[in-house]
Each structure stands twice: as C-alpha cells, then as structure tokens.
Design a protein around this motif. Structure first.
Motif, PDB file in Angstrom:
ATOM      1  N   GLY A 134      41.944 -24.319 -25.887  1.00 21.60           N
ATOM      2  CA  GLY A 134      42.892 -25.198 -26.553  1.00 21.60           C
ATOM      3  C   GLY A 134      43.667 -26.070 -25.591  1.00 21.60           C
ATOM      4  O   GLY A 134      44.836 -26.406 -25.830  1.00 21.60           O
ATOM      5  N   ILE A 135      43.034 -26.463 -24.495  1.00 21.02           N
ATOM      6  CA  ILE A 135      43.660 -27.291 -23.470  1.00 21.02           C
ATOM      7  C   ILE A 135      43.032 -28.682 -23.512  1.00 21.02           C
ATOM      8  O   ILE A 135      41.806 -28.823 -23.481  1.00 21.02           O
ATOM      9  CB  ILE A 135      43.471 -26.673 -22.069  1.00 21.02           C
ATOM     10  N   ALA A 136      43.844 -29.738 -23.600  1.00 13.03           N
ATOM     11  CA  ALA A 136      43.335 -31.099 -23.601  1.00 13.03           C
ATOM     12  C   ALA A 136      42.694 -31.422 -22.262  1.00 13.03           C
ATOM     13  O   ALA A 136      43.131 -30.926 -21.220  1.00 13.03           O
ATOM     14  CB  ALA A 136      44.466 -32.086 -23.900  1.00 13.03           C
ATOM     15  N   CYS A 137      41.675 -32.279 -22.276  1.00 15.67           N
ATOM     16  CA  CYS A 137      40.854 -32.441 -21.081  1.00 15.67           C
ATOM     17  C   CYS A 137      40.318 -33.859 -20.946  1.00 15.67           C
ATOM     18  O   CYS A 137      39.804 -34.423 -21.918  1.00 15.67           O
ATOM     19  CB  CYS A 137      39.693 -31.434 -21.166  1.00 15.67           C
ATOM     20  N   ASP A 138      40.445 -34.435 -19.758  1.00 17.86           N
ATOM     21  CA  ASP A 138      39.831 -35.715 -19.410  1.00 17.86           C
ATOM     22  C   ASP A 138      38.878 -35.475 -18.246  1.00 17.86           C
ATOM     23  O   ASP A 138      39.271 -34.875 -17.228  1.00 17.86           O
ATOM     24  CB  ASP A 138      40.877 -36.739 -18.985  1.00 17.86           C
ATOM     25  N   ILE A 139      37.635 -35.952 -18.387  1.00 21.50           N
ATOM     26  CA  ILE A 139      36.626 -35.758 -17.353  1.00 21.50           C
ATOM     27  C   ILE A 139      36.179 -37.118 -16.829  1.00 21.50           C
ATOM     28  O   ILE A 139      35.827 -38.012 -17.596  1.00 21.50           O
ATOM     29  CB  ILE A 139      35.394 -34.989 -17.893  1.00 21.50           C
ATOM     30  N   TYR A 140      36.170 -37.258 -15.504  1.00 23.01           N
ATOM     31  CA  TYR A 140      35.724 -38.475 -14.841  1.00 23.01           C
ATOM     32  C   TYR A 140      34.355 -38.225 -14.216  1.00 23.01           C
ATOM     33  O   TYR A 140      34.165 -37.255 -13.479  1.00 23.01           O
ATOM     34  CB  TYR A 140      36.722 -38.881 -13.749  1.00 23.01           C
ATOM     35  N   VAL A 141      33.394 -39.121 -14.516  1.00 24.20           N
ATOM     36  CA  VAL A 141      32.051 -39.002 -13.945  1.00 24.20           C
ATOM     37  C   VAL A 141      31.634 -40.357 -13.385  1.00 24.20           C
ATOM     38  O   VAL A 141      32.053 -41.400 -13.878  1.00 24.20           O
ATOM     39  CB  VAL A 141      31.013 -38.530 -14.999  1.00 24.20           C
ATOM     40  N   PRO A 142      30.803 -40.359 -12.335  1.00 23.57           N
ATOM     41  CA  PRO A 142      30.333 -41.637 -11.788  1.00 23.57           C
ATOM     42  C   PRO A 142      29.259 -42.262 -12.659  1.00 23.57           C
ATOM     43  O   PRO A 142      28.562 -41.563 -13.411  1.00 23.57           O
ATOM     44  CB  PRO A 142      29.763 -41.238 -10.424  1.00 23.57           C
ATOM     45  N   GLU A 143      29.138 -43.574 -12.573  1.00 27.07           N
ATOM     46  CA  GLU A 143      28.069 -44.250 -13.304  1.00 27.07           C
ATOM     47  C   GLU A 143      26.722 -43.694 -12.847  1.00 27.07           C
ATOM     48  O   GLU A 143      26.552 -43.303 -11.696  1.00 27.07           O
ATOM     49  CB  GLU A 143      28.126 -45.757 -13.067  1.00 27.07           C
ATOM     50  N   GLY A 144      25.784 -43.621 -13.763  1.00 30.07           N
ATOM     51  CA  GLY A 144      24.487 -43.041 -13.437  1.00 30.07           C
ATOM     52  C   GLY A 144      24.388 -41.573 -13.768  1.00 30.07           C
ATOM     53  O   GLY A 144      23.311 -40.985 -13.659  1.00 30.07           O
ATOM     54  N   THR A 145      25.511 -40.960 -14.168  1.00 28.09           N
ATOM     55  CA  THR A 145      25.472 -39.561 -14.593  1.00 28.09           C
ATOM     56  C   THR A 145      24.547 -39.419 -15.807  1.00 28.09           C
ATOM     57  O   THR A 145      24.530 -40.279 -16.683  1.00 28.09           O
ATOM     58  CB  THR A 145      26.883 -39.060 -14.945  1.00 28.09           C
ATOM     59  N   SER A 146      23.793 -38.342 -15.840  1.00 26.51           N
ATOM     60  CA  SER A 146      22.862 -38.109 -16.943  1.00 26.51           C
ATOM     61  C   SER A 146      23.542 -38.297 -18.293  1.00 26.51           C
ATOM     62  O   SER A 146      24.591 -37.717 -18.557  1.00 26.51           O
ATOM     63  CB  SER A 146      22.313 -36.681 -16.844  1.00 26.51           C
ATOM     64  N   PRO A 147      22.977 -39.126 -19.170  1.00 29.30           N
ATOM     65  CA  PRO A 147      23.557 -39.305 -20.512  1.00 29.30           C
ATOM     66  C   PRO A 147      23.680 -37.991 -21.277  1.00 29.30           C
ATOM     67  O   PRO A 147      24.614 -37.810 -22.061  1.00 29.30           O
ATOM     68  CB  PRO A 147      22.576 -40.261 -21.196  1.00 29.30           C
ATOM     69  N   GLN A 148      22.750 -37.074 -21.029  1.00 27.33           N
ATOM     70  CA  GLN A 148      22.825 -35.776 -21.699  1.00 27.33           C
ATOM     71  C   GLN A 148      24.090 -35.032 -21.287  1.00 27.33           C
ATOM     72  O   GLN A 148      24.744 -34.386 -22.110  1.00 27.33           O
ATOM     73  CB  GLN A 148      21.581 -34.933 -21.383  1.00 27.33           C
ATOM     74  N   LYS A 149      24.430 -35.100 -20.007  1.00 31.82           N
ATOM     75  CA  LYS A 149      25.640 -34.432 -19.539  1.00 31.82           C
ATOM     76  C   LYS A 149      26.887 -35.079 -20.152  1.00 31.82           C
ATOM     77  O   LYS A 149      27.830 -34.384 -20.549  1.00 31.82           O
ATOM     78  CB  LYS A 149      25.706 -34.466 -18.009  1.00 31.82           C
TER      79      LYS A 149
END
Length: 364
Positions: A134-149
């Motif tokens: 129940g913790i709010a979450c923001d995730i940063y990923v680089p461009e090119g990261t697998s769309p599935q992920k």
C-alpha cells in the motif's frame, strides 16, 4: 541497528529518510545477528523470511508483504554446471529477494511513497511489493527498456517515467527528484536493506546442496547480487560453516565493463566507461555507485572478472532454450560468460550460475 557511512564513518538511525550521508557516501548497515546455522531456519516459512533470524527486521511487516519470493530450485544443466532458477519469482527476477526486504523495511518505518530507478527488473519488483504494502510508487527507467517490463510495472499501479539517455542518466534524474521533493529513495543500489534480501540467494544454495559449489559465477552491474553473495559467504565463513571462500567469477558485459577495466589497471575505483549498446542491459552500468566497495571485495577475495562476449549472447540464449531454460538476454550473458571462461581456462566443473530473469521480459 544503525546506518554507517561507507566514506566518513558517520552514523545515522535506520529510520532516516536520507538516501546517503551528507558527505556523499552510501550507507552500510550495522546490526548484530547470530552465527548462521541450519537449525535457526524457520522451515515452515516458504519464502526468504525463513532466514529472518539472520535478517535486520524491525517487526512482522514482512508477513503481509511477502509474495512468496525465493525457494528457487538448483538444477543440474550438464556434468559441470548447475543453474539456480531465480527467475521463478513473483515478478520473474531475482530482484524480488531484495525488494521484499527493502519494502518491508519501508512499511516498518512508515514510508508512504517511494521513487526508484531501474533497467526494469528492480523497478518491477519494487512496484509489486509497494502494491502489496500500500505504498505509492514512481519508477524511472531508461529509454529502450523492454516494453514488457514497463507494462508489468504499470500493472502494479506504479507511475512509470521513461527517461531518454543512458541507465546512469536515468538514475541521476530519479535521484534529483527524490532529493528535491524529499521522497524516500527505495533504490536497490543505495539502500543496504536490499542486499539483506539478495544474500538469501546464497543461503538457499547452501541449504539445498548442504555445501557451496567450487565456482560461483555472479553477474556484476551495480552489484546487487554480487554484494549479497559476498555478504552471505562472509557470514558462512565467520560462522565456521565454510572453511574458506569458494572461487567467485564476476560477469560483466563486454560492452560495459568498468570493473574489468579497473582490475586490468589495478585501480581503486572503476573508471567511467562509455556504455555501448548491449543485449545485457541489466548489467550495463557505466558508473556503479558502490564501485569502490565492490572493487575492495574483488581484490580481497581474488575474484576474477570475465566479460560476456556480446556476439555470443543470443547463441547462449538459444542453447539454454533448447534445454528448456527460457531466460532474458542479460541472464543468457551469464551462460555466455561461463562458456567463454571455459574456453579461456579449460573445463570448469562444480560451477553454478543464476538464471536471473525470465525470457518473456526481454522479447523486444
């Protein structure tokens, strides 16, 4: 139990919201734990918290946060090599080990929002465990990261931010926001509670095999599994369970190998390297934040560093798949590196490599 700066030695309570020391050094965790022994394992608990006697837990938050991570099998692949099937996890990667402990800690100290940067797997794990907590979450990923992920992260309710540029630049952007908005930085590199989860990889091997294989091949990017393995081995040696450290071979991407370069030059810190395109995106870290700490372990235990040949990763993935093991590209790099090591040094029996991530996550 307390944090201690790896640079200046300053101490801080583990309830601090500061991601690092004011001097810039990263936190290490000091806590008293009993010597490792099989009799202290709670064999009625079917997740990594069966080892909680040796873990820095403040309360029972883990009971409502665990998703059944860990307990992955070790299987023989051929006469010389075994595989630890760590993609058989709730979010299909070994990062669940660290995320389960880190987010349990966040819950214990009352954190209600976190940010994190990742090449995909760690972000997915943190997002999943935050959803459970129940913790709010923001995730940063680089461009090119697998769309599935990316889709998996979003499915857990996290806000995904796709950042142009390298993995290292993505981390800089995320850290800047964490500091600017005073949001808890639940990062698998900065926060030492994560390593208290990844060390269970080695605990499980010992419990399952009643020994440790002679040769441990371990992927090395930011060092989340590597440092967990070192931590667990040191505990086993200190407890008298092992007489000595096994041989450890650290795996880097041929196209991003700062530790390999440092060892060649006997350097104390990994040099900044240009990250060339690589299928092994999960270990493509040009500026590892715990670089000096990792190099100290490499020199202390005479650890070899091998580079996975880029042109052999897909072939290695196909060889694994032909024997029923469908893994992502970074994981296939582990096998490519093992084969390359055998080409260089001859047959290497009694070896084990981790299957870190499932194949469907990197089909792009």
């Amino acid at each position: 139990m307390e944090y201690q700066c790896s640079n200046c030695g300053k101490k801080a309570p583990i309830t601090t919201r500061k991601a690092k020391c004011s001097c810039g050094g990263l936190w290490q965790l000091n806590f008293q734990k009993p010597d490792f022994r099989l009799s202290a394992i709670d064999k009625d608990t079917w997740n990594i918290f069966r080892y909680r006697a040796f873990m820095p837990l403040l309360d029972d938050s883990w009971k409502t946060i665990s998703l059944g991570e860990g307990m992955t099998t070790v299987i023989p692949f051929d006469d010389d090599l075994s595989l630890k099937m760590d993609y058989c996890m709730p979010t299909l990667s070994f990062k669940d080990r660290g995320a389960a402990v880190l987010i349990s800690h966040c819950k214990s100290i009352g954190i209600d929002r976190v940010v994190q940067d990742s090449s995909g797997n760690a972000g997915n794990s943190v997002a999943a465990y935050c959803a459970k907590a129940g913790i709010a979450c923001d995730i940063y990923v680089p461009e090119g990261t697998s769309p599935q992920k990316v889709r998996m992260i979003q499915a857990h309710g996290a806000q995904v931010h796709i950042i142009p540029g390298t993995r290292d630049h993505c981390a800089d952007v995320c850290r800047e926001r964490a500091e600017r908005e005073n949001i808890y930085y639940a990062n698998h590199v900065y926060n030492p509670f994560f390593y208290e989860g990844t060390k269970t990889y080695l605990y499980e091997i010992y419990e399952q095999l009643h020994r440790i294989p002679a040769n441990l091949f371990v992927p090395l990017g930011n060092g989340t599994l590597f440092l967990g393995v070192i931590k667990a081995l040191e505990e086993l040696v200190e407890a008298g369970v092992l007489d000595e450290m096994p041989q450890i071979i650290a795996i880097q991407s041929e196209n991003c190998a700062p530790f390999a370069e440092a060892v060649k030059n006997h350097a104390d810190c990994p040099p900044k390297v240009q990250v060339r395109p690589t299928l092994a995106e999960g270990i493509a870290i040009g500026e590892p934040m715990r670089g000096k700490e990792i190099l100290q372990a490499i020199y202390r235990y005479h650890i070899q560093v091998i580079e996975a040949p880029e042109q052999k990763i897909l072939a290695a993935r196909e060889q694994l798949a032909q024997k029923g093991i469908y893994c992502e590209h970074t994981t296939a790099a582990n096998y490519a590196a093992y084969l390359h090591y055998c080409e260089l040094y001859g047959r290497t029996s009694d070896s084990i490599i981790p299957m870190c991530g499932a194949g469907l996550k990197s089909d792009h």
